[in-house]
Design an enzyme around this catalytic site. Structure first.
Site, PDB file in Angstrom:
ATOM      1  CG  HIS A 355      39.712  12.462  53.100  1.00  0.00           C
ATOM      2  ND1 HIS A 355      39.063  13.466  52.808  1.00  0.00           N
ATOM      3  CD2 HIS A 355      40.947  12.618  52.462  1.00  0.00           C
ATOM      4  CE1 HIS A 355      39.622  14.452  51.772  1.00  0.00           C
ATOM      5  NE2 HIS A 355      40.972  13.691  51.838  1.00  0.00           N
ATOM      6  CE  LYS A 543      24.854  12.226  51.945  1.00  0.00           C
ATOM      7  NZ  LYS A 543      26.006  13.320  52.371  1.00  0.00           N
ATOM      8  NE  ARG A 544      31.564   6.160  50.086  1.00  0.00           N
ATOM      9  CZ  ARG A 544      32.085   5.536  51.432  1.00  0.00           C
ATOM     10  NH1 ARG A 544      31.698   4.344  51.489  1.00  0.00           N
ATOM     11  NH2 ARG A 544      32.383   6.485  52.407  1.00  0.00           N
ATOM     12  CE  LYS A 549      29.196   8.405  52.602  1.00  0.00           C
ATOM     13  NZ  LYS A 549      29.393   9.624  52.879  1.00  0.00           N
ATOM     14  CB  THR A 651      31.976  17.984  49.416  1.00  0.00           C
ATOM     15  OG1 THR A 651      31.749  16.707  48.709  1.00  0.00           O
ATOM     16  CG2 THR A 651      33.066  18.328  50.112  1.00  0.00           C
ATOM     17  CE  LYS A 655      30.070  18.754  45.321  1.00  0.00           C
ATOM     18  NZ  LYS A 655      30.286  17.750  46.017  1.00  0.00           N
TER      19      LYS A 655
END
Length: 816
Positions: A355, A543-544, A549, A651, A655
């Site tokens: 991952h 998100k985290r 990110k 993901t 969504k």
């Protein structure tokens, strides 16, 4: 058998009386919730039992999905939806004077996961059951989740997430299936009848107690199982001497040390004891899970050499990589097989999902720690490593120089990803780009040796939860236009694409989005006392929180808009609401500083008399599944702006796409495939490509300071970090400033700033043409079926697991 409001009302009243001794008028919302769950369990359990019996009778091959995380969220609505009872339960609760949403909110989010890894595992379990595929989840029953996040004076504060404070209504404790897991001790080697024997002495015993959670398939009779292991002590394994009182306190210390193993999700591993606890957690899950699999398999009187014909074990990321040596230990030491046969069975049974491309996420453990905790496993890993390195030396002379970097044991460390790759028959990435990066760069030498093992399985999400359940009004609009077949076959969502330019259909979509925005605005007003414009663009970054990110890049754009509005109050731009939701790891100082900066910027903007008319910034604390379910249906813009090559898949992008948000993103992870499906006109892409990122990393030519010096807009943004504009403390944000300039901006925030700003202008211009925007939104919804986890699981089932659907005969459903 159908059920009426009258029948269900009576059942609820009877359950309240039998379980709580209360009438309906006396009952609390929590007691109504618990009674509802008890009635549901009475209906679920017969099918649950029938499912397991059918798998055994049919000798169905089963997949066991090992994961350190299963981010389930609330299960009550999912279970009711899948059972076809959601509407009747809502109607019944309303008729009895209860708000269904209030009743459902009595269920705490299960604290069994952190982010995308765990939510993916939960979606996979839903798809397995809904596709009638035999599958087990294997996880840990953490007493406390990651943490409950509070924001105090802008700072993240971590509080215990004791999600088990109330009884978890879905679990069933299975004391009779307890397993003993052993840590530490010594290994004695002897020879008996010409064979080596290994005896484990003086070890620490831990009892693993399984708690089973039913996973209900959609509109069928399949009920699969998520087995969660809890570490518990037992007085049977502790010797008391009544004349010595201190032994009692010794026992309490012992009991406490045992229970720690399943106490916290991801204990802090910034210190030695925390690392030990994490490693013990991983082995605890692996050993308990494998022993239970072998025990069940042997009860069916099947020969062990046929294990891979009936069982497949999927390792979800590197955390459960100890599956490989532990399965070898069980086959060698407990079942007395020879090495070659045991190794063949192991390699044919185990599959591995990677991952990440981040080197720090590819786990490594110190050998000395490992030998202390798992003396026998260390011997087995030594042997695996020795045989693997010899194979490389003799069969791949061109790789001899790379043996140290490919070895499982090297430089005093055990490399878990290497162990997983060597010991499995399948190695898959989770998006096309990610898999290519694994093959070409991160794991290139292993791809040379095992080319047939590498494959791609792009992640997916369950459309039943993330569209049908969280956005029922949108689902109804879709079904009115194209029928309901898409619920069983999500790829049929493409049938709405011809309606993308239909003004009536667009208006229906617009109304749904606006109602969702109004609900979110009401939630924010109630909980944060901030009024947001429900006509504004809702721009979502959930998100985290991690450097790659790039929540920071988003924040740079927001500060740039703030500066622009202050310079020119007449600036024309569509009002926008920026929403952040993220947790930072407790030991990740940089990420926690970014949270503080987001909140400082929000306070400044939201209280500015002019700027606040057009911009609002909200950081929603304690981001989790139930909060995502509020945010996602209301979103217009989906921020997927990770540094190219760093996000394996994502993901959240799927969504948000499924609920009609348009993606602004880099060419990273699954963004690339989303772009391929929807077309470049229906997604906003910007920034460096993965190849350009690699080129900069290899050449060393990137200089962040040049971008700071040469772009006035960027300089104006960053200078606010160090001139106390957002904080009275002149050191609050200097670390962010200096990390970008003096650490040379590891994630290329400054490099991508200009491209991001231009693309955000394009987002604003596009939104002003609502017909064009809605058309793009409909195209995204239409193609989102390609990212259903049903598609992903079908690919796993066919290409890796070789499992097939097993029909469960209908069982007469009872509701009491």
């Amino acid at each position: 058998m159908s059920i009426t409001v009258e029948t269900l009302s009576q059942l609820l009243k009877e359950k309240l009386t039998s379980s709580f001794g209360k009438s309906l008028e006396e009952a609390t919302t929590k007691e109504v919730f618990q009674s509802t769950c008890l009635i549901m369990k009475d209906s679920i359990h017969p099918n649950w039992q029938m499912t397991q019996q059918t798998y055994d009778q049919n000798e169905s091959k089963q997949v066991y999905y090992f994961s350190m995380e299963f981010l389930l969220g609330r299960m009550i609505e999912t279970n009711l939806l899948n059972m076809g009872l959601l509407d009747i339960y809502k109607e019944t609760l309303t008729s009895l004077g209860f708000n269904p949403e209030d009743v459902f909110r009595e269920e705490h989010d299960a604290g069994l996961g952190n982010g995308g890894l765990g939510r993916l595992a939960a979606c996979f379990l839903d798809s397995l059951a809904s596709l009638e595929l035999p599958g087990y989840g294997m996880g840990i029953r953490y007493k406390y989740g990651l943490f409950q996040q509070k924001v105090v004076n802008g700072y993240q504060v971590e509080l215990p997430d004791y999600w088990l404070e109330d009884e978890y209504m879905w679990e069933t404790k299975r004391d009779d299936k307890a397993i003993e897991v052993r840590f530490g001790g010594t290994v004695e080697t002897t020879v008996l009848n010409g064979q080596l024997q290994f005896q484990h002495h003086d070890y620490e015993r831990v009892l693993a107690i399984p708690y089973d959670v039913p996973i209900v398939g959609y509109n069928n009779n399949t009920v699969n199982t998520l087995r969660l292991w809890s570490a518990e002590s037992t007085t049977n394994h502790f010797h008391f001497h009544s004349s010595r009182g201190h032994d009692y306190y010794h026992y309490l210390d012992y009991k406490r040390s045992i229970e720690k193993i399943s106490e916290f999700l991801y204990p802090d591993d910034s210190y030695y004891e925390g690392k030990v606890l994490r490693l013990k957690q991983q082995y605890f899950l692996v050993s308990a899970g494998l022993q239970s699999i072998i025990r069940r398999y042997k009860k069916q009187n099947k020969p062990l050499h046929q294990l891979s014909k009936h069982v497949v074990i999927q390792i979800n990321d590197t955390h459960p990589s100890l599956v490989v040596p532990e399965l070898m230990r069980l086959l060698l030491d407990e079942e007395k097989l020879g090495w070659n046969e045991a190794w063949s069975i192991t390699q044919e049974t185990v599959a591995y999902t990677n991952h990440t491309t981040l080197s720090e996420a590819l786990e490594k453990w110190p050998e000395d720690m490992f030998t202390t905790l798992f003396p026998r496993l260390y011997q087995i890993i030594e042997e695996i490593n020795e045989r693997f390195c010899k194979m490389l030396w003799y069969d791949y002379p061109e790789l001899r120089e790379k043996i140290p970097e490919m070895a499982i044991l090297a430089y005093g460390q055990i490399h878990m990803a290497h162990l997983a790759m060597v010991g499995s028959f399948s190695i898959n990435g989770v998006a096309k780009l990610h898999t290519e990066i694994l093959k070409d760069r991160v794991m290139q030498p292993f791809y040379t040796v095992f080319p047939k093992r590498f494959n791609n399985k792009t992640n997916g999400i369950t459309h039943r939860r993330w569209l049908l359940n969280v956005n029922p009004n949108l689902a109804n609009v879709i079904s009115e236009a194209i029928g309901t077949e898409w619920i069983h076959q999500p790829e049929q969502l493409t049938k709405i694409i011809p309606f993308s330019t239909d003004s009536s259909f667009q208006e229906s979509i617009r109304k749904v989005k606006h109602e969702n925005k109004k609900r979110l605005a009401s939630y924010i007003k109630e909980h944060y006392n901030v009024i947001i414009d429900d006509q504004s663009i809702v721009d979502v970054h959930i998100k985290r929180l991690h450097g790659y990110k790039r929540q920071l890049l988003n924040l740079f754009h927001i500060i740039h808009l703030y500066n622009s509005y202050k310079e020119n109050p007449a600036l024309e731009m569509t009002p926008r609401t920026f929403i952040f939701g993220a947790k930072a790891a407790p030991g990740y100082t940089f990420a926690k500083q970014v949270i503080k900066l987001i909140n400082a910027v929000a306070e400044k903007i939201n209280n500015h008399p002019q700027v606040s008319k057009n911009l609002k910034v909200i950081f929603l604390e304690n981001y989790q599944v139930s909060l995502a379910e509020r945010i996602i249906p209301a979103a217009d813009v989906s921020e997927q702006i990770s540094t190219a090559s760093k996000e394996a898949s994502g993901t959240g992008n799927m969504k948000l796409m499924m609920n009609g948000a348009l993606t602004i993103g880099t060419q990273d992870g699954a963004n690339v495939e989303i772009s391929e499906f929807v077309g470049n006109d229906n997604i906003f892409t910007f920034g460096l490509t993965s190849e350009e990122v690699f080129a900069y990393q290899q050449s060393g030519e990137y200089n962040a300071r040049d971008y700071y010096n040469n772009d006035r807009r960027l300089r104006n943004v960053m200078d606010l970090f160090v001139n106390q504009h957002f904080s009275g403390d002149d050191v609050d944000f200097k670390d962010i400033f200096y990390s970008l300039l003096y650490n040379n901006d590891e994630y290329f925030v400054l490099k991508d700033f200009d491209s991001y700003i231009d693309t955000q202008k394009h987002v604003d211009q596009t939104y002003q043409n609502q017909s064009d925007w809605l058309s793009k939104s409909i195209v995204n919804i239409g193609h989102s079926g390609a990212f259903s986890s049903d598609r992903t699981i079908k690919q796993y089932a066919q290409d890796i697991w070789n499992i097939r659907p097993t029909k469960i005969e209908s069982h007469v459903k009872t509701y009491y």
